[in-house]
Design an enzyme around this catalytic site. Structure first.
Site, PDB file in Angstrom:
ATOM      1  N   GLY A  19      23.862  79.253 -14.414  1.00 15.71           N
ATOM      2  CA  GLY A  19      24.453  78.839 -15.682  1.00 15.71           C
ATOM      3  C   GLY A  19      24.992  80.012 -16.473  1.00 15.71           C
ATOM      4  CB  THR A  69      11.407  70.831  -5.087  1.00 16.93           C
ATOM      5  OG1 THR A  69      12.319  69.731  -5.193  1.00 16.93           O
ATOM      6  CG2 THR A  69      10.067  70.450  -5.660  1.00 16.93           C
ATOM      7  CE1 TYR A 110      18.600  69.526  -5.681  1.00 16.54           C
ATOM      8  CE2 TYR A 110      16.287  69.303  -6.187  1.00 16.54           C
ATOM      9  CZ  TYR A 110      17.603  69.374  -6.588  1.00 16.54           C
ATOM     10  OH  TYR A 110      17.906  69.287  -7.933  1.00 16.54           O
ATOM     11  CG  ASP A 161      13.812  67.390 -10.396  1.00 12.06           C
ATOM     12  OD1 ASP A 161      14.211  66.323 -10.885  1.00 12.06           O
ATOM     13  OD2 ASP A 161      14.564  68.197  -9.807  1.00 12.06           O
TER      14      ASP A 161
HETATM   15  P1  NAP Z   1      14.984  77.929 -12.414  1.00  7.17           P
HETATM   16  O1  NAP Z   1      13.799  77.070 -12.317  1.00  7.17           O
HETATM   17  O2  NAP Z   1      15.539  78.192 -13.755  1.00  7.17           O
HETATM   18  O3  NAP Z   1      14.708  79.315 -11.718  1.00  7.17           O
HETATM   19  C1  NAP Z   1      14.070  79.428 -10.478  1.00  7.17           C
HETATM   20  C2  NAP Z   1      13.875  80.901 -10.183  1.00  7.17           C
HETATM   21  O4  NAP Z   1      13.006  81.483 -11.168  1.00  7.17           O
HETATM   22  C3  NAP Z   1      13.268  81.203  -8.840  1.00  7.17           C
HETATM   23  O5  NAP Z   1      13.958  82.317  -8.329  1.00  7.17           O
HETATM   24  C4  NAP Z   1      11.820  81.576  -9.170  1.00  7.17           C
HETATM   25  O6  NAP Z   1      11.349  82.521  -8.258  1.00  7.17           O
HETATM   26  C5  NAP Z   1      11.945  82.168 -10.537  1.00  7.17           C
HETATM   27  N1  NAP Z   1      10.747  81.954 -11.362  1.00  7.17           N
HETATM   28  C6  NAP Z   1      10.055  80.808 -11.502  1.00  7.17           C
HETATM   29  N2  NAP Z   1       9.043  80.964 -12.379  1.00  7.17           N
HETATM   30  C7  NAP Z   1       9.126  82.251 -12.800  1.00  7.17           C
HETATM   31  C8  NAP Z   1       8.349  83.020 -13.709  1.00  7.17           C
HETATM   32  N3  NAP Z   1       7.300  82.506 -14.369  1.00  7.17           N
HETATM   33  N4  NAP Z   1       8.699  84.332 -13.897  1.00  7.17           N
HETATM   34  C9  NAP Z   1       9.747  84.860 -13.244  1.00  7.17           C
HETATM   35  N5  NAP Z   1      10.531  84.181 -12.377  1.00  7.17           N
HETATM   36  C10 NAP Z   1      10.215  82.882 -12.160  1.00  7.17           C
HETATM   37  O7  NAP Z   1      16.193  77.390 -11.532  1.00  7.17           O
HETATM   38  P2  NAP Z   1      16.433  76.145 -10.573  1.00  7.17           P
HETATM   39  O8  NAP Z   1      15.472  76.094  -9.444  1.00  7.17           O
HETATM   40  O9  NAP Z   1      17.871  76.220 -10.240  1.00  7.17           O
HETATM   41  O10 NAP Z   1      16.197  74.881 -11.508  1.00  7.17           O
HETATM   42  C11 NAP Z   1      14.934  74.246 -11.622  1.00  7.17           C
HETATM   43  C12 NAP Z   1      14.923  72.902 -10.938  1.00  7.17           C
HETATM   44  O11 NAP Z   1      15.858  72.021 -11.567  1.00  7.17           O
HETATM   45  C13 NAP Z   1      15.406  72.921  -9.483  1.00  7.17           C
HETATM   46  O12 NAP Z   1      14.450  73.479  -8.612  1.00  7.17           O
HETATM   47  C14 NAP Z   1      15.726  71.465  -9.267  1.00  7.17           C
HETATM   48  O13 NAP Z   1      14.531  70.717  -9.051  1.00  7.17           O
HETATM   49  C15 NAP Z   1      16.353  71.101 -10.610  1.00  7.17           C
HETATM   50  N6  NAP Z   1      17.848  71.199 -10.595  1.00  7.17           N
HETATM   51  C16 NAP Z   1      18.574  70.067 -10.864  1.00  7.17           C
HETATM   52  C17 NAP Z   1      19.963  70.109 -10.849  1.00  7.17           C
HETATM   53  C18 NAP Z   1      20.743  68.856 -11.128  1.00  7.17           C
HETATM   54  O14 NAP Z   1      21.961  68.852 -10.893  1.00  7.17           O
HETATM   55  N7  NAP Z   1      20.125  67.805 -11.631  1.00  7.17           N
HETATM   56  C19 NAP Z   1      20.642  71.321 -10.585  1.00  7.17           C
HETATM   57  C20 NAP Z   1      19.871  72.461 -10.355  1.00  7.17           C
HETATM   58  C21 NAP Z   1      18.486  72.386 -10.385  1.00  7.17           C
HETATM   59  P3  NAP Z   1       9.907  82.323  -7.494  1.00  7.17           P
HETATM   60  O15 NAP Z   1      10.063  81.128  -6.603  1.00  7.17           O
HETATM   61  O16 NAP Z   1       9.733  83.610  -6.772  1.00  7.17           O
HETATM   62  O17 NAP Z   1       8.877  82.115  -8.571  1.00  7.17           O
END
Ligand code: NAP
Length: 283
Positions: free
Chosen positions: A199, A19, A53, A48
């Site tokens: 990353g 999220t 956030y 998550d």
């Molecule tokens: P991610 O999930 O790897 O990528 C999100 C991106 O991918 C968004 O732009 C989304 O766009 C797109 N997307 C999602 N599903 C897709 C699909 N099936 N096909 C094509 N594009 C797709 O990156 P993230 O949000 O950075 O990481 C995931 C989660 O991990 C975060 O939201 C957060 O909850 C958690 N996180 C934790 C930390 C930590 O330090 N613990 C750090 C970073 C992130 P749309 O919305 O348009 O689908």
């Protein structure tokens, strides 16, 4: 939906929902809530979030999204910021997260990343929240193997249920020692940024001919293959973020994709894991 079993015996879906950057804009709210609910209805009942956030706005949106559902069927994860991860602030911050999420417990509370508060104090506070029922489990995020060994050496450190780190097919540093360490110690691995939006090596994956060919053979998208690959070991939970209903459904369906040994080998040849300890990729 493929599952991961935590050391407590609780079963969670191998693909959940992230999220980060959700809840920031009023005009996107309806779509974001809709996408989260679609995800829940397709089995991605693990959500998550973090107090960080949107300074609590993501938790508030999650609270609204999950309100109609049976709380016991959900697995809600939130995180405490390093500056709040001690005796002075942690309990208050956890209670504020619970209020924003409109719930009276978290399934998993993570220490977001290491700060200056002694690890022993953070662990004692996490354990106290667990003992008082505000959280069911606790874990850590952005920890490497050395951090985990330091944690394990603490009196309560072995109670850690999960570790959340960046991991995707182009960023495999955690495979060198951490993932094996976690498996050997019954600790679940949760991968953030599983779609490589952030990353190292993020560029080139979606254009890579081998992964595109494998995707085409499964009638899937490259992103679905990335998720199926990330959760292949049965101890890893991926938490892609999506505000799009179409992507959300695709993400849930990715849990059903079984990559063959030949396909895994082809992917391994194309995106090899490092053969030495490397610094954690973080976002
Ligand atoms: P991610 O999930 O790897 O990528 C999100 C991106 O991918 C968004 O732009 C989304 O766009 C797109 N997307 C999602 N599903 C897709 C699909 N099936 N096909 C094509 N594009 C797709 O990156 P993230 O949000 O950075 O990481 C995931 C989660 O991990 C975060 O939201 C957060 O909850 C958690 N996180 C934790 C930390 C930590 O330090 N613990 C750090 C970073 C992130 P749309 O919305 O348009 O689908």
């Amino acid at each position: 939906m493929k599952k991961v079993i935590l050391k407590s015996g609780i079963t969670v879906p191998a693909i959940g929902q992230g999220t980060w950057k959700i809840g920031d804009y009023a005009d996107k709210r309806k779509q974001e809530i809709g996408a989260l609910r679609t995800g829940i209805e397709h089995g991605m009942t693990l959500i998550d979030t973090a107090e960080m956030y949107g300074s609590g706005r993501s938790e508030m949106l999650v609270g609204e999204a999950i309100a109609p559902y049976d709380r016991e069927k959900l697995f809600i994860v939130s995180k405490v910021l390093p500056n709040n991860a001690g005796r002075k602030n942690m309990r208050r911050c956890c209670e504020e997260s619970l209020k924003r999420l409109r719930t009276d417990y978290l399934d998993l509370y993570l220490y977001h990343w290491r700060g200056s508060i002694p690890l022993s104090e953070t662990v004692e506070c996490l354990q106290e929240l667990k003992d008082s029922g505000l959280i069911k489990e606790w874990g850590v995020s952005n920890f490497n193997t050395a951090d985990m060994q330091e944690l394990e050496a603490l009196k309560l450190g072995t109670n850690c249920a999960a570790v959340q780190d960046l991991y995707h097919i182009g960023s495999r540093g955690t495979e060198y020692s951490l993932k094996t360490y976690l498996r050997d110690n019954g600790i679940a691995f949760m991968t953030y940024c599983p779609l490589a939006i952030n990353g190292s090596l993020r560029r080139g994956i979606t254009e890579n001919a081998v992964i595109k060919k494998i995707a085409s053979a499964h009638g899937a998208t490259v992103q679905q293959i990335m998720l199926a690959w990330a959760i292949r070991d049965g101890n890893t939970i991926a938490i892609p973020k999506s505000s799009s209903e179409k992507h959300t459904i695709e993400n849930a369906q990715a849990a059903e994709i079984q990559l063959s040994d030949d396909e895994l080998k082809m992917l391994n040849d194309e995106f090899p894991a490092p053969d030495r300890e490397t610094a954690l990729d973080v976002e």
